[in-house]
Design a protein around this motif. Structure first.
Motif, mmCIF file in Angstrom:
data_model
loop_
_atom_site.group_PDB
_atom_site.id
_atom_site.type_symbol
_atom_site.label_atom_id
_atom_site.label_comp_id
_atom_site.label_asym_id
_atom_site.label_seq_id
_atom_site.Cartn_x
_atom_site.Cartn_y
_atom_site.Cartn_z
ATOM 1 N N HIS A 1 0.961 -1.049 -0.049
ATOM 2 C CA HIS A 1 0.011 -0.081 0.020
ATOM 3 C C HIS A 1 0.887 1.198 0.190
ATOM 4 C CE1 HIS A 1 -4.110 -1.915 1.400
ATOM 5 N NE2 HIS A 1 -3.564 -2.367 0.344
ATOM 6 N N ARG B 1 -12.479 -6.940 -6.845
ATOM 7 C CA ARG B 1 -13.068 -5.428 -6.684
ATOM 8 C C ARG B 1 -13.352 -5.001 -8.202
ATOM 9 N NH1 ARG B 1 -8.631 -2.885 -2.251
ATOM 10 N NH2 ARG B 1 -8.567 -4.832 -0.869
ATOM 11 N N LEU B 2 -14.148 -5.341 -8.727
ATOM 12 C CA LEU B 2 -14.930 -4.850 -9.667
ATOM 13 C C LEU B 2 -16.123 -4.128 -9.283
ATOM 14 C CD1 LEU B 2 -14.808 -8.313 -11.910
ATOM 15 C CD2 LEU B 2 -13.026 -6.501 -11.854
ATOM 16 N N ALA C 1 -9.777 6.733 -16.628
ATOM 17 C CA ALA C 1 -9.397 7.606 -15.687
ATOM 18 C C ALA C 1 -7.984 8.634 -16.305
ATOM 19 C CB ALA C 1 -8.875 6.763 -14.441
ATOM 20 N N PRO D 1 -10.062 10.159 -11.422
ATOM 21 C CA PRO D 1 -10.395 11.498 -11.125
ATOM 22 C C PRO D 1 -11.671 11.836 -10.349
ATOM 23 C CG PRO D 1 -10.486 11.068 -13.294
ATOM 24 C CD PRO D 1 -10.381 9.753 -12.849
ATOM 25 N N PHE E 1 -5.711 -6.926 -6.460
ATOM 26 C CA PHE E 1 -5.887 -7.497 -5.286
ATOM 27 C C PHE E 1 -6.114 -8.852 -5.086
ATOM 28 C CE2 PHE E 1 -6.981 -2.751 -5.781
ATOM 29 C CZ PHE E 1 -6.224 -1.922 -5.087
ATOM 30 N N GLY F 1 1.032 4.101 -3.060
ATOM 31 C CA GLY F 1 0.459 5.720 -2.549
ATOM 32 C C GLY F 1 -0.816 5.529 -1.890
ATOM 33 N N LEU F 2 -1.337 4.047 -1.512
ATOM 34 C CA LEU F 2 -2.569 4.106 -0.713
ATOM 35 C C LEU F 2 -2.528 4.847 0.719
ATOM 36 C CD1 LEU F 2 -3.927 0.799 -2.495
ATOM 37 C CD2 LEU F 2 -4.516 3.386 -3.030
ATOM 38 N N ARG G 1 -8.051 -5.673 -16.004
ATOM 39 C CA ARG G 1 -7.956 -4.462 -15.912
ATOM 40 C C ARG G 1 -6.874 -3.789 -15.520
ATOM 41 N NH1 ARG G 1 -11.665 -3.055 -10.713
ATOM 42 N NH2 ARG G 1 -10.009 -4.355 -9.770
ATOM 43 N N ALA G 2 -5.829 -4.501 -14.927
ATOM 44 C CA ALA G 2 -4.551 -3.836 -14.518
ATOM 45 C C ALA G 2 -3.722 -4.084 -15.644
ATOM 46 C CB ALA G 2 -3.898 -4.915 -13.406
ATOM 47 N N CYS H 1 -2.452 -2.227 -10.081
ATOM 48 C CA CYS H 1 -2.624 -2.838 -8.989
ATOM 49 C C CYS H 1 -3.629 -4.023 -9.358
ATOM 50 C CB CYS H 1 -3.246 -2.334 -7.784
ATOM 51 S SG CYS H 1 -2.212 -1.492 -6.647
ATOM 52 N N LEU I 1 -3.389 -1.161 -18.959
ATOM 53 C CA LEU I 1 -2.735 0.051 -18.533
ATOM 54 C C LEU I 1 -1.288 -0.263 -19.203
ATOM 55 C CD1 LEU I 1 -4.379 0.901 -15.087
ATOM 56 C CD2 LEU I 1 -4.860 1.837 -17.272
ATOM 57 N N GLN J 1 -14.974 11.269 -12.048
ATOM 58 C CA GLN J 1 -15.259 9.797 -12.615
ATOM 59 C C GLN J 1 -15.579 9.153 -11.367
ATOM 60 O OE1 GLN J 1 -12.049 7.653 -14.204
ATOM 61 N NE2 GLN J 1 -13.300 5.897 -14.917
ATOM 62 N N GLN K 1 -9.283 -10.035 -3.807
ATOM 63 C CA GLN K 1 -10.614 -9.916 -4.390
ATOM 64 C C GLN K 1 -10.528 -9.198 -5.736
ATOM 65 O OE1 GLN K 1 -9.424 -7.854 -1.800
ATOM 66 N NE2 GLN K 1 -9.864 -9.252 0.073
#
Lengths: 268, 263
Positions: free
Chosen positions: A54, A82-83, A99, B170, A78, A58-59, A144-145, A76, A148, B173, A80
């Motif tokens: 974390h 986490r969708l 994003a 952001p 995780f 930067g969490l 999803r990770a 990242c 990017l 979003q 789970q």
């Protein structure tokens, strides 16, 4: 710590510590992760692995020491999936691209490409996460990770809740992605065998407070490792006194200790 | 937006067809009313046919539409103000633990203050203008909406919040992809409750404070001991409320929450 060159970005941790209130969970963590390498942090539950990840992501705000992240893009995954339950699998994969401001058509095309490599067809992509099986959800989370195109991928026990077949498949996909373009991976796991199978280096953490106890290098390519090799190395690690102490195991049996070096592991 | 409207239109026939159960239960209520009216003095409880005939008369003469339009405008203005302000402030309060804890007692004070008290204050502040019913509706609708929005934000899964942070979503979003879809499932029931409150409160406010609208018409029927007229106006108001709720809010809710029903 050495100067970080422009051509070879790296992740450097120097003297990183963290405390929740009066309880110190991490102390004096030094770690170096160069581009294109997979490093695993292993340790027993509660040794501060997740806190460390974390901090890197930067969490959590950094309290002590220094983290120099020379990588431009990180992503990242995780434990789970986490969708977002109100978004289709496709929109979930494209979330990070959105994003970044990638226009709708472009991000959907990229997400679709990534998904296809993961065996997700258009039907699956149009469905909501709760309509997908657990395995599909994990694939979506990894896609999803990876969509990017991160140069640093952080995995937080990403595979630990999956069955062996699915684990093996996601390992393959991770390594295939890593073979296509240089991507540094920092994975935390409590599964020594997973670390030994995937990582170029294994950092063993000990609890109370969380610290690096020792670390090992495996210089061969992870994709080339045979099952037998992985078992032998895992057994070798489990025979190591420092590793056993970290996990709170009894002292090793004095009868034939396996030499880790004989199966390709180097203590650093 | 256009897509949502088209889906709303396409889903309408099946949705209306599904309403037979509700209609049957309403007709049963009507039968009970008719039965009771046979035993009671028509001045106390006229039978439904007389009332519906009175309502029909009011509607064909055009008087009812004008009054309903005035009342509807006031109720919906107050409701819309509450919907905007209450949802926004509730969500903001939900973001911070301190703000939530501070807001709780204020909302209790608001809930505990009788609408009639607000009405008297509003009459002192706004006189006989539209401001009086609109303000009273606004204040009466605010607490359930505010609490719904606050609860919605507070109950959002911390893991999803962390994920959004890790993927550097952001602020806009984060609002539209993370908070709103979750909060809406708390907001919709709150909005529907508040809508019902708005119709009740607006009629009460008009009865006491204004010269037009359904409430004022009720004041007239009361002074004329016109029970059939009173019931006709009540049926008109309830009918308008049912129409707004079941033809507008409910189908929109189904569309927005489609992800929840597919599993």
């Amino acid at each position: 710590m050495a100067h970080i060159g422009v051509t070879a970005p790296a992740l450097e941790l120097a003297g990183v510590g963290h405390a929740y209130g009066a309880r110190t969970v991490l102390s004096g963590i030094d770690l170096h992760l160069p581009a294109g390498r997979i490093h695993a942090l292993v340790g027993p539950s509660g040794c501060g692995k997740t806190t460390l990840l974390h901090l890197v992501a930067g969490l959590l705000p950094l309290q002590d020491g220094a983290i120099r992240n020379g990588f431009a893009r990180s992503a990242c995954m995780f434990q789970q999936p986490r969708l977002l339950p109100w978004k289709s699998a496709l929109d979930n994969i494209a979330l990070g691209l959105k994003a970044r401001g990638v226009p709708r058509a472009a991000r959907h095309a990229q997400a679709r490409d990534q998904a296809r490599r993961f065996g997700l067809d258009d039907t699956a992509l149009g469905q909501y996460p709760q309509q997908l099986s657990g395995g599909m959800q994990s694939r979506v989370a990894l896609a999803r990770a990876l969509v990017l195109a991160p140069d640093l991928l952080l995995l937080d026990e990403a595979f630990s809740a999956l069955d062996v077949g699915l684990k093996a498949e996601l390992y393959r996909q991770l390594l295939a992605e890593q073979a296509r373009r240089p991507m540094a991976v920092l994975m935390i796991t409590h599964d020594l065998m997973e670390a030994v199978r995937l990582a170029h280096a294994v950092w063993v953490m000990a609890p109370e407070p969380g610290r690096i106890a020792t670390h090992f290098r495996f210089d061969d390519a992870p994709a080339q490792r045979s099952d037998a090799q992985v078992y032998a190395r895992t057994a070798g690690l489990l025979d190591d006194a420092t590793v056993r102490a970290s996990f709170g195991l009894d002292a090793p049996a004095p009868a034939a200790p396996l030499a880790l070096a004989a199966v390709g592991g180097l203590r650093c | 937006m256009i897509g949502v409207f088209r889906q709303w239109l396409a889903g309408l026939p099946a949705y209306l067809w599904g309403g037979w159960g509700a209609i049957a239960s309403l007709l049963l209520l009507l039968a009970g009313w008719e039965f009771a009216s046979q035993w009671l003095d028509p001045l106390a409880l006229p039978d439904p046919r007389t009332v519906l005939a009175t309502l029909h008369g009011l509607l064909t003469e055009g008087e009812a539409w004008a009054e309903l339009a005035i009342t509807g405008r006031r109720a919906l203005t107050g409701f819309a103000l509450s919907l905007g302000v209450g949802s926004a402030l509730g969500m903001l309060a939900g973001l911070s633990m301190t703000a939530s804890m501070m807001a709780r007692p204020w909302v209790t004070v608001l809930v505990g203050t009788p609408p009639i008290g607000w009405l008297v204050l509003a009459m002192l502040w706004f006189g006989a203008s539209d401001g009086t019913p609109v303000f009273t509706v606004f204040v009466a609708c605010f607490p359930p909406i505010f609490i719904g929005a606050m609860q919605g934000v507070r109950t959002l899964d911390g893991q999803l919040r962390e994920m959004a942070q890790a993927f550097a979503l952001p602020p806009l979003q984060r609002l539209f992809d993370l908070y709103l879809p979750h909060v809406l499932s708390y907001l919709f029931p709150a909005w529907i409750t508040a809508l019902g409150v708005s119709w009740k409160v607006v009629v009460m406010a008009e009865l006491l404070a204004t010269a037009d609208g359904v409430g004022a018409a009720l004041a007239v029927t009361r002074s004329q001991l016109d029970t059939a007229g009173t019931l006709a106006w009540i049926v008109a108001v309830v009918g308008a409320l049912l129409a707004v709720e079941y033809l507008l809010l409910e189908p929109v809710k189904r569309e927005v929450e489609r992800w929840r029903t597919l599993a």
